[in-house]
Design a protein around this motif. Structure first.
Motif, PDB file in Angstrom:
ATOM      1  N   TYR A   1       0.830  -1.200   0.000  1.00 32.20           N
ATOM      2  CA  TYR A   1       0.000   0.000   0.000  1.00 32.20           C
ATOM      3  C   TYR A   1       0.870   1.258   0.000  1.00 32.20           C
ATOM      4  CZ  TYR A   1      -4.653  -1.979   0.721  1.00 32.20           C
ATOM      5  OH  TYR A   1      -5.851  -2.610   0.549  1.00 32.20           O
ATOM      6  N   VAL A   2       0.283   2.312  -0.564  1.00 35.04           N
ATOM      7  CA  VAL A   2       0.785   3.671  -0.420  1.00 35.04           C
ATOM      8  C   VAL A   2      -0.238   4.426   0.417  1.00 35.04           C
ATOM      9  CG1 VAL A   2       1.390   5.825  -1.573  1.00 35.04           C
ATOM     10  CG2 VAL A   2       2.013   3.628  -2.611  1.00 35.04           C
ATOM     11  N   MET A   3       0.245   5.093   1.447  1.00 30.93           N
ATOM     12  CA  MET A   3      -0.630   5.869   2.327  1.00 30.93           C
ATOM     13  C   MET A   3      -0.396   7.344   2.048  1.00 30.93           C
ATOM     14  SD  MET A   3      -1.644   3.110   3.794  1.00 30.93           S
ATOM     15  CE  MET A   3      -2.562   3.501   5.285  1.00 30.93           C
ATOM     16  N   GLY A   4      -1.456   8.061   1.798  1.00 29.43           N
ATOM     17  CA  GLY A   4      -1.325   9.469   1.460  1.00 29.43           C
ATOM     18  C   GLY A   4      -2.026  10.375   2.446  1.00 29.43           C
ATOM     19  N   TRP A   5      -1.504  11.588   2.539  1.00 29.28           N
ATOM     20  CA  TRP A   5      -2.173  12.648   3.283  1.00 29.28           C
ATOM     21  C   TRP A   5      -2.635  13.700   2.281  1.00 29.28           C
ATOM     22  CZ3 TRP A   5      -3.781  12.735   8.195  1.00 29.28           C
ATOM     23  CH2 TRP A   5      -3.193  11.862   9.120  1.00 29.28           C
ATOM     24  N   PHE A   6      -3.873  14.081   2.392  1.00 26.51           N
ATOM     25  CA  PHE A   6      -4.466  15.113   1.548  1.00 26.51           C
ATOM     26  C   PHE A   6      -5.024  16.214   2.447  1.00 26.51           C
ATOM     27  CE2 PHE A   6      -4.799  13.163  -2.706  1.00 26.51           C
ATOM     28  CZ  PHE A   6      -4.426  11.868  -2.403  1.00 26.51           C
ATOM     29  N   ARG A   7      -5.311  17.345   1.827  1.00 26.42           N
ATOM     30  CA  ARG A   7      -5.979  18.409   2.560  1.00 26.42           C
ATOM     31  C   ARG A   7      -6.916  19.166   1.634  1.00 26.42           C
ATOM     32  NH1 ARG A   7      -0.923  22.582   3.729  1.00 26.42           N
ATOM     33  NH2 ARG A   7      -0.793  23.477   1.619  1.00 26.42           N
ATOM     34  N   GLN A   8      -7.931  19.749   2.238  1.00 29.51           N
ATOM     35  CA  GLN A   8      -8.863  20.573   1.472  1.00 29.51           C
ATOM     36  C   GLN A   8      -9.169  21.820   2.285  1.00 29.51           C
ATOM     37  OE1 GLN A   8     -12.472  18.666   0.125  1.00 29.51           O
ATOM     38  NE2 GLN A   8     -12.748  20.230  -1.448  1.00 29.51           N
ATOM     39  N   ALA A   9      -8.741  22.948   1.751  1.00 31.78           N
ATOM     40  CA  ALA A   9      -8.995  24.240   2.379  1.00 31.78           C
ATOM     41  C   ALA A   9     -10.355  24.754   1.920  1.00 31.78           C
ATOM     42  CB  ALA A   9      -7.892  25.220   2.001  1.00 31.78           C
ATOM     43  N   PRO A  10     -10.941  25.671   2.684  1.00 33.69           N
ATOM     44  CA  PRO A  10     -12.237  26.232   2.292  1.00 33.69           C
ATOM     45  C   PRO A  10     -12.200  26.786   0.869  1.00 33.69           C
ATOM     46  CG  PRO A  10     -11.666  26.912   4.507  1.00 33.69           C
ATOM     47  CD  PRO A  10     -10.467  26.211   3.958  1.00 33.69           C
ATOM     48  N   ARG A  11     -13.168  26.411   0.081  1.00 30.00           N
ATOM     49  CA  ARG A  11     -13.349  26.915  -1.288  1.00 30.00           C
ATOM     50  C   ARG A  11     -12.207  26.515  -2.221  1.00 30.00           C
ATOM     51  NH1 ARG A  11     -14.522  30.478   2.360  1.00 30.00           N
ATOM     52  NH2 ARG A  11     -12.503  31.511   2.204  1.00 30.00           N
ATOM     53  N   LYS A  12     -11.479  25.481  -1.845  1.00 29.58           N
ATOM     54  CA  LYS A  12     -10.395  25.013  -2.709  1.00 29.58           C
ATOM     55  C   LYS A  12     -10.541  23.525  -2.996  1.00 29.58           C
ATOM     56  CE  LYS A  12      -6.829  28.416  -1.613  1.00 29.58           C
ATOM     57  NZ  LYS A  12      -5.411  28.610  -1.225  1.00 29.58           N
ATOM     58  N   GLU A  13      -9.838  23.080  -4.023  1.00 27.90           N
ATOM     59  CA  GLU A  13      -9.837  21.670  -4.369  1.00 27.90           C
ATOM     60  C   GLU A  13      -8.990  20.886  -3.346  1.00 27.90           C
ATOM     61  OE1 GLU A  13     -12.209  21.936  -7.654  1.00 27.90           O
ATOM     62  OE2 GLU A  13     -11.048  20.104  -7.339  1.00 27.90           O
ATOM     63  N   ARG A  14      -9.329  19.630  -3.206  1.00 30.54           N
ATOM     64  CA  ARG A  14      -8.509  18.769  -2.373  1.00 30.54           C
ATOM     65  C   ARG A  14      -7.158  18.573  -3.044  1.00 30.54           C
ATOM     66  NH1 ARG A  14     -11.361  13.362  -1.186  1.00 30.54           N
ATOM     67  NH2 ARG A  14     -10.825  12.994  -3.365  1.00 30.54           N
ATOM     68  N   GLU A  15      -6.101  18.589  -2.242  1.00 27.98           N
ATOM     69  CA  GLU A  15      -4.762  18.440  -2.802  1.00 27.98           C
ATOM     70  C   GLU A  15      -3.940  17.450  -1.991  1.00 27.98           C
ATOM     71  OE1 GLU A  15      -3.140  22.396  -2.723  1.00 27.98           O
ATOM     72  OE2 GLU A  15      -2.810  22.375  -0.557  1.00 27.98           O
ATOM     73  N   LEU A  16      -3.022  16.815  -2.689  1.00 29.53           N
ATOM     74  CA  LEU A  16      -2.123  15.876  -2.030  1.00 29.53           C
ATOM     75  C   LEU A  16      -1.053  16.640  -1.264  1.00 29.53           C
ATOM     76  CD1 LEU A  16      -1.086  12.900  -1.704  1.00 29.53           C
ATOM     77  CD2 LEU A  16       0.285  13.331  -3.761  1.00 29.53           C
ATOM     78  N   VAL A  17      -0.788  16.204  -0.042  1.00 31.97           N
ATOM     79  CA  VAL A  17       0.284  16.775   0.759  1.00 31.97           C
ATOM     80  C   VAL A  17       1.546  15.938   0.587  1.00 31.97           C
ATOM     81  CG1 VAL A  17       1.052  17.221   3.122  1.00 31.97           C
ATOM     82  CG2 VAL A  17      -1.285  17.784   2.439  1.00 31.97           C
ATOM     83  N   GLY A  18       1.381  14.646   0.676  1.00 33.53           N
ATOM     84  CA  GLY A  18       2.506  13.741   0.509  1.00 33.53           C
ATOM     85  C   GLY A  18       2.058  12.314   0.729  1.00 33.53           C
ATOM     86  N   SER A  19       2.992  11.382   0.555  1.00 29.84           N
ATOM     87  CA  SER A  19       2.649   9.979   0.697  1.00 29.84           C
ATOM     88  C   SER A  19       3.842   9.176   1.196  1.00 29.84           C
ATOM     89  CB  SER A  19       2.160   9.416  -0.632  1.00 29.84           C
ATOM     90  OG  SER A  19       3.201   9.471  -1.593  1.00 29.84           O
ATOM     91  N   ILE A  20       3.545   7.952   1.632  1.00 30.69           N
ATOM     92  CA  ILE A  20       4.583   7.058   2.123  1.00 30.69           C
ATOM     93  C   ILE A  20       4.234   5.640   1.717  1.00 30.69           C
ATOM     94  CG2 ILE A  20       3.453   6.786   4.391  1.00 30.69           C
ATOM     95  CD1 ILE A  20       6.314   6.679   5.606  1.00 30.69           C
ATOM     96  N   THR A  21       5.221   4.874   1.296  1.00 29.14           N
ATOM     97  CA  THR A  21       4.988   3.469   1.011  1.00 29.14           C
ATOM     98  C   THR A  21       5.033   2.702   2.323  1.00 29.14           C
ATOM     99  OG1 THR A  21       7.335   3.049   0.630  1.00 29.14           O
ATOM    100  CG2 THR A  21       6.009   3.641  -1.283  1.00 29.14           C
ATOM    101  N   TRP A  22       4.057   1.802   2.473  1.00 24.94           N
ATOM    102  CA  TRP A  22       3.962   1.106   3.756  1.00 24.94           C
ATOM    103  C   TRP A  22       5.167   0.224   4.002  1.00 24.94           C
ATOM    104  CZ3 TRP A  22       0.779   1.902   7.682  1.00 24.94           C
ATOM    105  CH2 TRP A  22       0.777   0.967   8.726  1.00 24.94           C
TER     106      TRP A  22
END
Length: 117
Positions: free
Chosen positions: A31-52
């Protein structure tokens, strides 16, 4: 696969916060585990990821040098350590998991991070 992010809250600019993502329903080898974020009125975006398995990380430019992703295999938990936080980091943060390149199949509920100026 079930994911549960926690650790969000209110922090002043320049401060730090650590988010956790508890994973269940594994095993997570491959698996790859990712962190995403979504700010008000913005698209969701990838922050980063890590391979398990290997613990290899990738970060987007806007968090490089400030955020660190790690995982604890024994605890089935992925972490997002956020330092030098800025008001523009304010968002709902989500963890996600995938075995498919280019698509995340499993998502958990988000946790809100608010950075005050």
């Amino acid at each position: 696969v079930q994911l549960q992010a926690s650790g969000g809250g209110l922090v002043q600019a320049g401060g730090s916060l650590r988010l956790s993502c508890a994973a269940s329903g594994g095993p997570f080898g491959g698996y790859v585990m990712g962190w995403f974020r979504q700010a008000p009125r913005k698209e969701r975006e990838l922050v980063g990821s890590i391979t398990w398995t290997g613990g290899n990380t990738v970060y987007r430019d806007y968090v490089k040098g400030r955020f660190t992703i790690s995982r604890d295999i024994a605890k089935n938990t992925v972490y997002l350590q956020m330092n030098s936080l800025k008001p523009e980091d304010t968002a709902v943060y989500y963890c996600a998991a995938t075995t498919t390149i280019g698509r995340y199949d499993h998502w958990g509920p988000g946790t809100l991070v608010t950075v005050s100026s």
